[in-house]
Design a protein around this motif. Structure first.
Motif, PDB file in Angstrom:
ATOM      1  N   ARG A 253       0.835  -1.206   0.000  1.00 15.11           N
ATOM      2  CA  ARG A 253       0.000   0.000   0.000  1.00 15.11           C
ATOM      3  C   ARG A 253       0.866   1.251   0.000  1.00 15.11           C
ATOM      4  O   ARG A 253       0.656   2.192  -0.770  1.00 15.11           O
ATOM      5  N   LEU A 254       1.848   1.274   0.875  1.00 15.38           N
ATOM      6  CA  LEU A 254       2.693   2.459   1.014  1.00 15.38           C
ATOM      7  C   LEU A 254       3.587   2.666  -0.205  1.00 15.38           C
ATOM      8  O   LEU A 254       3.821   3.805  -0.626  1.00 15.38           O
ATOM      9  N   LEU A 255       4.079   1.581  -0.777  1.00 17.10           N
ATOM     10  CA  LEU A 255       4.930   1.688  -1.958  1.00 17.10           C
ATOM     11  C   LEU A 255       4.137   2.143  -3.179  1.00 17.10           C
ATOM     12  O   LEU A 255       4.593   2.979  -3.961  1.00 17.10           O
ATOM     13  N   ALA A 256       2.942   1.577  -3.357  1.00 20.48           N
ATOM     14  CA  ALA A 256       2.171   1.856  -4.563  1.00 20.48           C
ATOM     15  C   ALA A 256       1.517   3.226  -4.536  1.00 20.48           C
ATOM     16  O   ALA A 256       1.418   3.887  -5.577  1.00 20.48           O
ATOM     17  N   HIS A 257       1.067   3.661  -3.373  1.00 18.25           N
ATOM     18  CA  HIS A 257       0.234   4.854  -3.297  1.00 18.25           C
ATOM     19  C   HIS A 257       0.914   6.039  -2.627  1.00 18.25           C
ATOM     20  O   HIS A 257       0.264   7.034  -2.320  1.00 18.25           O
ATOM     21  N   THR A 288      11.898  -6.649  -5.358  1.00 25.96           N
ATOM     22  CA  THR A 288      12.359  -5.636  -4.420  1.00 25.96           C
ATOM     23  C   THR A 288      11.310  -4.552  -4.259  1.00 25.96           C
ATOM     24  O   THR A 288      10.441  -4.377  -5.129  1.00 25.96           O
ATOM     25  N   PRO A 289      11.354  -3.790  -3.150  1.00 28.61           N
ATOM     26  CA  PRO A 289      10.391  -2.689  -2.991  1.00 28.61           C
ATOM     27  C   PRO A 289      10.432  -1.694  -4.150  1.00 28.61           C
ATOM     28  O   PRO A 289       9.383  -1.266  -4.637  1.00 28.61           O
ATOM     29  N   ILE A 290      11.633  -1.349  -4.614  1.00 27.38           N
ATOM     30  CA  ILE A 290      11.749  -0.371  -5.699  1.00 27.38           C
ATOM     31  C   ILE A 290      11.154  -0.931  -6.981  1.00 27.38           C
ATOM     32  O   ILE A 290      10.418  -0.236  -7.705  1.00 27.38           O
ATOM     33  N   ARG A 293       7.311  -0.961  -6.746  1.00 33.01           N
ATOM     34  CA  ARG A 293       6.742   0.379  -6.952  1.00 33.01           C
ATOM     35  C   ARG A 293       6.745   0.749  -8.428  1.00 33.01           C
ATOM     36  O   ARG A 293       5.742   1.243  -8.968  1.00 33.01           O
ATOM     37  N   ALA A 294       7.851   0.494  -9.114  1.00 34.98           N
ATOM     38  CA  ALA A 294       7.944   0.844 -10.525  1.00 34.98           C
ATOM     39  C   ALA A 294       6.961   0.030 -11.358  1.00 34.98           C
ATOM     40  O   ALA A 294       6.317   0.557 -12.270  1.00 34.98           O
ATOM     41  N   GLY A 299       1.835  -0.190 -14.369  1.00 38.54           N
ATOM     42  CA  GLY A 299       0.737  -1.047 -14.779  1.00 38.54           C
ATOM     43  C   GLY A 299       1.137  -2.458 -15.108  1.00 38.54           C
ATOM     44  O   GLY A 299       0.473  -3.148 -15.867  1.00 38.54           O
ATOM     45  N   SER A 300       2.244  -2.938 -14.542  1.00 37.22           N
ATOM     46  CA  SER A 300       2.687  -4.298 -14.844  1.00 37.22           C
ATOM     47  C   SER A 300       1.697  -5.314 -14.314  1.00 37.22           C
ATOM     48  O   SER A 300       1.337  -5.280 -13.147  1.00 37.22           O
ATOM     49  N   PRO A 301       1.222  -6.241 -15.140  1.00 39.57           N
ATOM     50  CA  PRO A 301       0.279  -7.254 -14.665  1.00 39.57           C
ATOM     51  C   PRO A 301       0.923  -8.182 -13.668  1.00 39.57           C
ATOM     52  O   PRO A 301       2.112  -8.448 -13.732  1.00 39.57           O
TER      53      PRO A 301
END
Length: 312
Positions: A253-257, A288-290, A293-294, A299-301
């Protein structure tokens, strides 16, 4: 309708319930047309974390709604229930008509809240009631909507109690719609179910402070093996995996938003440093977290559709 709480830069916007002027606190009922007229589309389409429940039904058209990395396509007759703390955002509201009920957990009496499992954040977000169950649910929603609109027909305190009782009927119908999703956990014996519910609630309160099953076992008065058996029966995973999945969900949640660096997220989730957090995340999420997030923002499935270990 709602009141936004200011967050730090890069954090998920939290939304608190705020009763409309002259209305009882704790519950609100509206059509999607009314929602379109009262809330900015850009605010609804931006990921946010409400502190209250959403019960949403579609009567006509099609609506896309995302809850914690899972995109749901709602058709007429579908029921979506998102819980406090879940990160969500609306798709295009112009293509659907329906009704939305917002309510705070404390508005219902404790017995109803327990029977309807309103704090079961890990239950299915979308259900598909059919036949008599669907008709009963629609009738309950209609009665609640009409009563909410009839302010002035009764003394305010009586009107409030009527709303409380009608909402109780609705959430009980929503919790047991007669569909396949209804059976989750239904075969558990009472003792195991109570153990699991206590453990689940403790994890929700404490997952940023401890990821050790032994800590929860001591605080709740159970043996670690008892917690694992109860959690396996109710959620299909052991106690340790349940805790880790909750931590990973919050990290996603925190990484994506948000735009917080990994070091800050690591600190918020109780890790000693960013390196330990990154190793944990990669072990649990496979990336990895990075990179996560990327991928999500690109929009990677497979990373943004709720698959894998997005939730306990």
């Amino acid at each position: 309708m709602v009141k936004n709480r200011q967050e730090g830069e890069g954090e998920i916007r939290e939304v608190a319930f705020s009763a409309p002027a002259g209305r009882p606190a704790g519950v609100e009922v509206m059509t999607l047309a009314e929602l379109r007229g009262r809330a900015a589309a850009c605010r609804l389409s931006t990921p946010h974390r409400p502190g209250f429940h959403h019960l949403l039904t579609v009567d006509r058209g099609r609506l896309v709604h995302s809850v914690d990395f899972r995109e749901h396509v709602l058709a007429p007759g579908d029921l979506l229930w998102s819980r406090p703390g879940q990160v969500q955002h609306f798709g295009d509201l112009t293509g659907a008509e329906g009704r939305l009920v917002l309510f705070e957990s404390g508005f219902l009496d404790p017995a109803t809240a327990a029977a309807a499992r309103i704090e079961d954040w890990y239950g299915p977000a979308v259900r598909h009631p059919e036949g008599a169950a669907a008709r009963a649910l629609d009738e309950a929603l209609g009665q609640l909507h009409r009563e909410f609109a009839a302010l002035g027909g009764l003394p305010l305190e009586v009107h409030l109690e009527v709303l409380r009782h009608l909402l109780a009927v609705l959430v009980l119908r929503a919790a047991y719609p007669g569909g396949a999703a209804d059976g989750a956990g239904g075969a558990e014996n009472c003792e195991a179910s109570e153990t699991y519910l206590r453990f689940r609630d403790a994890v929700e309160r404490e997952f940023t402070r401890s990821r050790r099953v032994g800590d929860y076992a001591r605080s709740l008065g159970y043996a670690p093996r008892t917690l694992s058996r109860a959690t396996e029966a109710a959620a299909g995973v052991g106690a340790k995996e349940f805790i880790d999945r909750r931590v990973v969900l919050e990290a996603k949640r925190l990484l994506a938003h948000g735009d917080q660096p990994a070091a800050r997220i690591a600190d918020r989730l109780g890790f000693a440093d960013a390196t330990n957090f990154s190793k944990f995340f990669q072990r649990q999420a496979g990336t990895t977290p990075i990179a996560f997030r990327a991928a999500v923002r690109g929009g990677s499935p497979g990373l943004s559709d709720g698959s894998g270990s997005d939730g306990p």
